[in-house]
Motif scaffolding. Structure first.
Motif, PDB file in Angstrom:
ATOM      1  N   GLY A 142      59.371  74.603  10.385  1.00  0.00           N
ATOM      2  CA  GLY A 142      59.570  75.591  11.444  1.00  0.00           C
ATOM      3  C   GLY A 142      60.421  75.053  12.588  1.00  0.00           C
ATOM      4  N   VAL A 143      61.310  75.894  13.062  1.00  0.00           N
ATOM      5  CA  VAL A 143      62.226  75.540  14.144  1.00  0.00           C
ATOM      6  C   VAL A 143      62.006  76.487  15.318  1.00  0.00           C
ATOM      7  CG1 VAL A 143      64.660  75.547  14.838  1.00  0.00           C
ATOM      8  CG2 VAL A 143      63.998  74.504  12.676  1.00  0.00           C
ATOM      9  N   ASN A 144      61.933  75.911  16.504  1.00  0.00           N
ATOM     10  CA  ASN A 144      61.901  76.686  17.743  1.00  0.00           C
ATOM     11  C   ASN A 144      63.348  76.977  18.120  1.00  0.00           C
ATOM     12  OD1 ASN A 144      61.748  77.584  20.413  1.00  0.00           O
ATOM     13  ND2 ASN A 144      60.100  76.173  20.954  1.00  0.00           N
ATOM     14  N   PHE A 145      63.803  78.207  17.898  1.00  0.00           N
ATOM     15  CA  PHE A 145      65.219  78.540  18.058  1.00  0.00           C
ATOM     16  C   PHE A 145      65.722  78.272  19.476  1.00  0.00           C
ATOM     17  CE2 PHE A 145      68.689  81.850  18.415  1.00  0.00           C
ATOM     18  CZ  PHE A 145      69.597  81.179  17.604  1.00  0.00           C
ATOM     19  N   TRP A 230      64.585  81.591  25.726  1.00  0.00           N
ATOM     20  CA  TRP A 230      63.398  81.893  24.904  1.00  0.00           C
ATOM     21  C   TRP A 230      62.784  80.615  24.372  1.00  0.00           C
ATOM     22  CZ3 TRP A 230      62.153  81.360  19.641  1.00  0.00           C
ATOM     23  CH2 TRP A 230      61.066  82.127  19.185  1.00  0.00           C
ATOM     24  N   ASP A 231      61.470  80.597  24.263  1.00  0.00           N
ATOM     25  CA  ASP A 231      60.763  79.418  23.753  1.00  0.00           C
ATOM     26  C   ASP A 231      59.612  79.893  22.876  1.00  0.00           C
ATOM     27  OD1 ASP A 231      59.206  77.148  23.323  1.00  0.00           O
ATOM     28  OD2 ASP A 231      59.481  76.371  25.338  1.00  0.00           O
ATOM     29  N   ALA A 232      59.646  79.552  21.594  1.00  0.00           N
ATOM     30  CA  ALA A 232      58.621  80.000  20.647  1.00  0.00           C
ATOM     31  C   ALA A 232      57.231  79.503  21.000  1.00  0.00           C
ATOM     32  CB  ALA A 232      58.982  79.529  19.237  1.00  0.00           C
ATOM     33  N   PHE A 233      57.158  78.372  21.717  1.00  0.00           N
ATOM     34  CA  PHE A 233      55.865  77.720  21.899  1.00  0.00           C
ATOM     35  C   PHE A 233      55.225  77.963  23.266  1.00  0.00           C
ATOM     36  CE2 PHE A 233      57.651  74.187  18.920  1.00  0.00           C
ATOM     37  CZ  PHE A 233      57.554  75.048  17.836  1.00  0.00           C
ATOM     38  N   THR A 234      55.858  78.761  24.112  1.00  0.00           N
ATOM     39  CA  THR A 234      55.286  79.042  25.429  1.00  0.00           C
ATOM     40  C   THR A 234      53.862  79.597  25.305  1.00  0.00           C
ATOM     41  OG1 THR A 234      57.470  79.499  26.348  1.00  0.00           O
ATOM     42  CG2 THR A 234      55.589  80.392  27.544  1.00  0.00           C
ATOM     43  N   HIS A 235      52.946  79.036  26.059  1.00  0.00           N
ATOM     44  CA  HIS A 235      51.536  79.465  26.116  1.00  0.00           C
ATOM     45  C   HIS A 235      50.773  79.223  24.818  1.00  0.00           C
ATOM     46  CE1 HIS A 235      52.598  81.155  29.928  1.00  0.00           C
ATOM     47  NE2 HIS A 235      53.299  82.151  29.416  1.00  0.00           N
ATOM     48  N   ALA A 236      51.317  78.398  23.910  1.00  0.00           N
ATOM     49  CA  ALA A 236      50.591  78.116  22.663  1.00  0.00           C
ATOM     50  C   ALA A 236      49.242  77.462  22.937  1.00  0.00           C
ATOM     51  CB  ALA A 236      51.430  77.220  21.755  1.00  0.00           C
ATOM     52  N   GLU A 237      49.147  76.703  24.024  1.00  0.00           N
ATOM     53  CA  GLU A 237      47.887  76.045  24.372  1.00  0.00           C
ATOM     54  C   GLU A 237      46.785  77.041  24.715  1.00  0.00           C
ATOM     55  OE1 GLU A 237      51.348  73.404  25.583  1.00  0.00           O
ATOM     56  OE2 GLU A 237      50.828  75.525  25.745  1.00  0.00           O
ATOM     57  N   ALA A 254      69.452  67.012  12.577  1.00  0.00           N
ATOM     58  CA  ALA A 254      69.762  67.419  13.952  1.00  0.00           C
ATOM     59  C   ALA A 254      69.104  68.733  14.359  1.00  0.00           C
ATOM     60  CB  ALA A 254      71.273  67.534  14.121  1.00  0.00           C
ATOM     61  N   PHE A 255      68.657  69.542  13.401  1.00  0.00           N
ATOM     62  CA  PHE A 255      68.108  70.852  13.756  1.00  0.00           C
ATOM     63  C   PHE A 255      66.681  70.767  14.295  1.00  0.00           C
ATOM     64  CE2 PHE A 255      71.090  73.158  10.538  1.00  0.00           C
ATOM     65  CZ  PHE A 255      72.174  72.781  11.309  1.00  0.00           C
ATOM     66  N   GLY A 256      66.002  69.637  14.128  1.00  0.00           N
ATOM     67  CA  GLY A 256      64.789  69.374  14.889  1.00  0.00           C
ATOM     68  C   GLY A 256      63.478  69.840  14.310  1.00  0.00           C
ATOM     69  N   SER A 257      63.433  70.262  13.039  1.00  0.00           N
ATOM     70  CA  SER A 257      62.186  70.838  12.543  1.00  0.00           C
ATOM     71  C   SER A 257      61.050  69.824  12.483  1.00  0.00           C
ATOM     72  CB  SER A 257      62.395  71.472  11.164  1.00  0.00           C
ATOM     73  OG  SER A 257      62.788  70.524  10.194  1.00  0.00           O
ATOM     74  N   TYR A 258      61.357  68.550  12.264  1.00  0.00           N
ATOM     75  CA  TYR A 258      60.295  67.530  12.256  1.00  0.00           C
ATOM     76  C   TYR A 258      59.647  67.433  13.629  1.00  0.00           C
ATOM     77  CZ  TYR A 258      58.025  62.955  11.795  1.00  0.00           C
ATOM     78  OH  TYR A 258      57.108  61.932  11.787  1.00  0.00           O
ATOM     79  N   ARG A 259      60.472  67.313  14.674  1.00  0.00           N
ATOM     80  CA  ARG A 259      59.936  67.231  16.036  1.00  0.00           C
ATOM     81  C   ARG A 259      59.234  68.514  16.441  1.00  0.00           C
ATOM     82  NH1 ARG A 259      63.652  67.570  19.337  1.00  0.00           N
ATOM     83  NH2 ARG A 259      65.499  67.649  18.023  1.00  0.00           N
TER      84      ARG A 259
END
Length: 308
Positions: A142-145, A230-237, A254-259
């Motif tokens: 999964g990638v946070n676009f 936009w941020d996919a993870f905002t308020h995930a907590e 470079a696309f960052g899916s691991y991180r």
């Protein structure tokens, strides 16, 4: 892996129809109730690629009704102009796909999960935060676009990129031709030396391995700005409480899916969460290569079975 039946449907929304394929399990009986999974495709992809023909098929064979859909502005879904990657719209689409599922007599409305691949993983997380009808979340590379745009997609210079987008949109408003960028080189040879993710994406999308008519890998530059805010993870907590299974490959590009995978695993409020690392495999290996896909499915299917 084979499924007995696939049906192409139109999901009605207030704005346009969304095209989707429904994958049915073997021995499907429409008088029974089945758990359902929404499968969301990567950025620049379509429902006929990994979200449908790989993961959709496998999950249907495991007993689920699976709906793989094309994002708005992309594939066979409606929306003009074409080739827009609008995160807010992509998340909105999920709600209407859920609306469609809960009207189907053979779907158990209390047992609906999501699976997203690449950008679809970030969108699945974002949709689940506010749509409580989604009971389980699965993410494969999964990638946070929003993060991707700030990083590799803008060469780590989002302000300069936004300035260029603004200039292009103004030019088009004044009558210039739209600038539709191909996100990838035209051939594997042309991608040589451009980094792991670009090379492997080209190998997937630009060869017979994964190429499909609607897998456009194109982007309308003038309409790309919204993603930067936009941020996919905002308020995930706070909001992401559903059981969460995150699958990543530990051969990062470079696309960052691991991180991004490790980040959402850490941040999610979910009491039940699982991190699966496919060791030695990359982002694009997990699209369709048998060994890493098996690693993903060997985790995802029991996770869905337990939590749906």
């Amino acid at each position: 892996m084979t499924t007995e039946r696939i049906e192409t449907v139109s999901v009605t929304t207030p704005y346009w129809d969304i095209a989707a394929d429904i994958y049915f399990p073997p021995g499907f009986d429409n008088t029974n109730k089945y758990p359902a999974i929404i499968s969301a495709h990567p950025i620049g992809s379509c429902k006929e690629q990994t979200s449908g023909n790989v993961y959709g098929t496998a999950l249907a064979d495991a007993g689920y009704v699976v709906i793989a859909f094309d994002a708005s502005y992309q594939g066979a879904s409606g929306g003009e102009p074409r080739f827009i990657e609008d995160p807010a719209q992509r998340v909105e689409d999920f709600g209407y796909v859920v609306d469609h599922l809960v009207t189907l007599p053979y779907v158990d409305a209390d047992r609906i999960g999501v699976l997203g691949i690449c950008g679809g993983g970030g969108y699945s997380v974002s949709a689940a935060k506010t749509d409580r009808r989604i009971k389980v979340v699965g993410s494969v590379v999964g990638v946070n676009f929003g993060h991707l745009l700030h990083e590799a997609f803008s060469a780590y210079d989002p302000i300069a990129t936004l300035d260029a987008i603004a200039a292009q949109r103004t030019a088009e408003a004044r009558g210039a031709e739209p600038n539709v960028e191909n996100l990838l080189p035209p051939t594997v040879d042309a991608a040589a030396g451009m980094g792991l993710d670009v090379v492997e994406a080209t190998e997937y999308y630009k060869t017979s391995r994964g190429e499909k008519p609607n897998g456009a890998t194109r982007s309308l530059i003038s309409r790309r700005a919204a993603g930067y805010g936009w941020d996919a993870f905002t308020h995930a907590e706070v909001l992401l409480t559903q059981p969460l299974c995150v699958v990543v490959g530990d051969k990062p590009g470079a696309f960052g899916s691991y991180r991004h995978g490790l980040e959402i695993y850490r941040r999610a409020r979910s009491e039940k969460k699982q991190l699966v690392v496919a060791e030695g495999f990359s982002h694009y290996d997990l699209y369709d290569q048998p060994e890493p896909v098996k690693i993903a499915l060997d985790a995802l299917i029991p996770f869905y079975d337990t939590n749906l």
